[in-house]
Design an enzyme around this catalytic site. Structure first.
Site, PDB file in Angstrom:
ATOM      1  NE  ARG A 181      -4.794   2.759   0.282  1.00  0.00           N
ATOM      2  CZ  ARG A 181      -5.830   1.974   0.570  1.00  0.00           C
ATOM      3  NH1 ARG A 181      -7.060   2.339   0.219  1.00  0.00           N
ATOM      4  NH2 ARG A 181      -5.651   0.830   1.196  1.00  0.00           N
ATOM      5  CG  ASP A 229      -2.096   0.882   1.150  1.00  0.00           C
ATOM      6  OD1 ASP A 229      -1.916   2.045   0.746  1.00  0.00           O
ATOM      7  OD2 ASP A 229      -3.209   0.436   1.484  1.00  0.00           O
TER       8      ASP A 229
END
Length: 581
Positions: free
Chosen positions: A492, A490
């Site tokens: 983000r 991830d």
């Protein structure tokens, strides 16, 4: 930080060597230059630029001698207030310098008409004389030769590669991130290179994030002048999001909380040439989604004529119920990073952050290394959109019921309804709950972040899909499939996500419509309390989306369901060859 200082010193030494070479080449050049331009090459502390003349070797040079607009020292009353008081003197000195340079330059702003650069950033001198950079359109230069038709002559013949803090004339407008209580104490974000702004800008990057590239294409094609600035008349917000305590200090480091007020706060400076533009835009709108029509018909929420209104009939379908529309307030936010704050939030050194941003964008922004005095960066990435149902002013009241869905973009599901994930149904569920909250007297908030495929991008996401489907697509391998393709599970970086909640004045979320443990930890870690957490209802999970949900629950996402290691091995997605009857 020592690495950055070493790089900065090496770049300065390179500049000196290149200037010495430039002086030698200029001395032997057949092209004669005016006295004023030759004198400019003798100055020290120059701005590195590359000569694009086809008859010469690339050179390093700097601005001709001129008195640039300078920013005043910071004062207790706010640096920008002092800047405004001194602007007349600064502009006067610039006008004097402009007149002096004009007397030695030809009608096209070039010494003896030979294409030599001017001291006004990426503007030609004749453009500066015509008031280039003023709001709205300008009369184009006289004549439209073949060069202009081909897009040539848009910029001076010399390209400014980078700048340094100690250069003559470099004097950024003061900006004190997190200061208050008004925008004037904080200061404007100025990143533009047009006209005199190159000398006083206090931010690296360009407005509009990734869309700045399309603007560059429009300029290259001759559809837009490089000196154009927008007419900001009537662009101010139709509703107010007043400053809250979250605007001050380092609660917000990933965008400018004052970004929607530029048209009003800096109108006088903007009219005088300071290129400070909005980075937030607020407006009102109706949203219409088919699933909401279905929910309204089922009685999930009433048509109250305020939050939910009846859609008008379409002329092509008289008498046919067109469902409902939702009244919303919304804001679009472009990223503006305060680099020390971002580094602290991510728990890394600022020097490491700057070096990574420079190296891993292909060296796109050299001033990340050469301008340690500039702490603000407008990265070329997408921002976010905020949709508010109910009265935005009530968000600052901790007693207000707030329902919030922080949602990361997924065009495949959100727009096209792909069933391999739960993004669209979860988003619709969040909007529905936000509507219900607003109708109960609270406020519903949907925040839509442009972070496609966990900020890994659609190309990577689709490659992961291929790997999943060819490997049996089990929940047990869900995250591993992503990591082996992208290198990380991830990207983000949810530590920056709560900034928008502080911008809105939210101190307590009654209903958080998110299963993500990363989002929850970031929100609570930023000082915002959460009362209830809601997972996506079982009946809304697409058959092929079960792999995603079970894998996330097993990894730590919030759920009342228990997912064991054995269960994730059993959870399988559909194969490409499966035929759904």
């Amino acid at each position: 930080m020592s690495d950055n200082k070493e790089i900065l010193e090496l770049l300065k030494q390179l500049s000196v060597k290149q200037e010495e070479l430039a002086a030698q080449l200029q001395h032997h050049s057949a092209c004669s230059c005016s006295h004023s331009h030759s004198h400019a090459h003798s100055q020290t502390g120059s701005t590195p630029v590359t000569d694009l003349s086809p008859t010469q070797t690339p050179l390093i040079t700097h601005y001709p001698t001129a008195s640039p607009p300078s920013s005043p020292p910071r004062s207790s009353s706010g640096g920008v207030e002092a800047l405004r008081a001194s602007r007349q003197g600064s502009l006067s000195s610039l006008s004097t310098a402009l007149a002096s340079v004009t007397s030695t330059l030809g009608p096209n702003g070039n010494a003896n008409g030979n294409g030599i650069a001017t001291p006004y950033g990426n503007l030609s001198l004749d453009a500066a004389q015509r008031g280039a950079g003023a709001p709205g359109g300008l009369m184009p230069p006289e004549g439209s030769g073949k060069e202009k038709e081909k897009g040539k002559g848009l910029y001076p013949s010399r390209v400014i590669l980078t700048t340094y803090p100690s250069q003559h004339g470099i004097n950024p407008v003061p900006i004190n991130w997190g200061a208050g209580p008004t925008a004037r104490e904080r200061g404007p974000v100025v990143c533009s290179r047009i006209k005199s702004n190159l000398l006083i800008r206090n931010a690296i990057g360009a407005h509009a994030g990734s869309y700045s590239i399309y603007r560059a294409l429009s300029i290259a094609m001759g559809q837009l002048r490089p000196d154009w600035r927008p007419d900001l008349t009537n662009t101010h917000p139709p509703f107010t999001l007043p400053p809250t305590e979250g605007w001050f200090g380092n609660k917000i480091v990933s965008f400018d909380p004052w970004g929607a007020m530029s048209q009003e706060v800096w109108s006088k400076e903007y009219a005088e040439g300071l290129d400070v533009r909005p980075t937030i835009s607020q407006t009102k709108a109706h949203i219409k989604i088919e699933e909401l029509d279905v929910l309204a018909r089922k009685g999930e929420f009433p048509v109250d004529g305020d939050i939910v209104i009846k859609s008008p009939e379409l002329a092509a379908f008289p008498g046919v119920d067109q469902g409902i529309e939702v009244n919303t307030y919304k804001a679009a936010i472009d990223p503006v990073w305060y680099l020390p704050g971002v580094a602290e939030r991510l728990e890394i050194d600022e020097s490491t952050l700057r070096r990574a941003l420079f190296e891993d964008t292909g060296g796109m922004y050299p001033e990340l290394l050469t301008r340690p005095d500039i702490k603000t960066f407008l990265p070329p990435i997408g921002g976010m959109t905020v949709y508010i149902m109910g009265d935005p002013a009530k968000l600052q009241d901790p007693n207000t019921e707030v329902t919030c869905r922080p949602h990361d973009s997924c065009s495949g599901s959100d727009v096209f309804g792909s069933d391999i994930c739960t993004c669209r149904p979860y988003l619709i569920f969040g909007i529905s709950e936000a509507i219900k909250c607003a109708q109960r007297g609270g406020v519903g908030v949907i925040i839509y972040f442009q972070k496609e495929g966990r900020a890994l991008g659609e190309v990577v996401k689709y490659m992961v899909y291929n790997r999943r489907k060819r490997g049996g697509d089990s929940a047990a391998e869900y995250f591993n499939n992503t990591e082996v393709v992208a290198g990380v599970k991830d990207a983000r970086h949810q530590a920056l996500m709560p900034d928008v909640l502080h911008f809105l004045g939210i101190k307590h979320i009654t209903n958080l419509i998110s299963m993500s443990n990363m989002k929850y930890d970031a929100i609570v870690g930023s000082g915002i309390t959460v009362q209830n957490r809601y997972e996506i209802p079982e009946e809304l999970i697409p058959a092929d989306g079960r792999v995603e949900i079970d894998a996330k629950i097993q990894s730590g996402y919030f759920s009342k369901k228990q997912v064991t290691d054995e269960l994730v091995k059993q959870t399988k997605g559909r194969d490409w060859e499966d035929i759904i009857h």
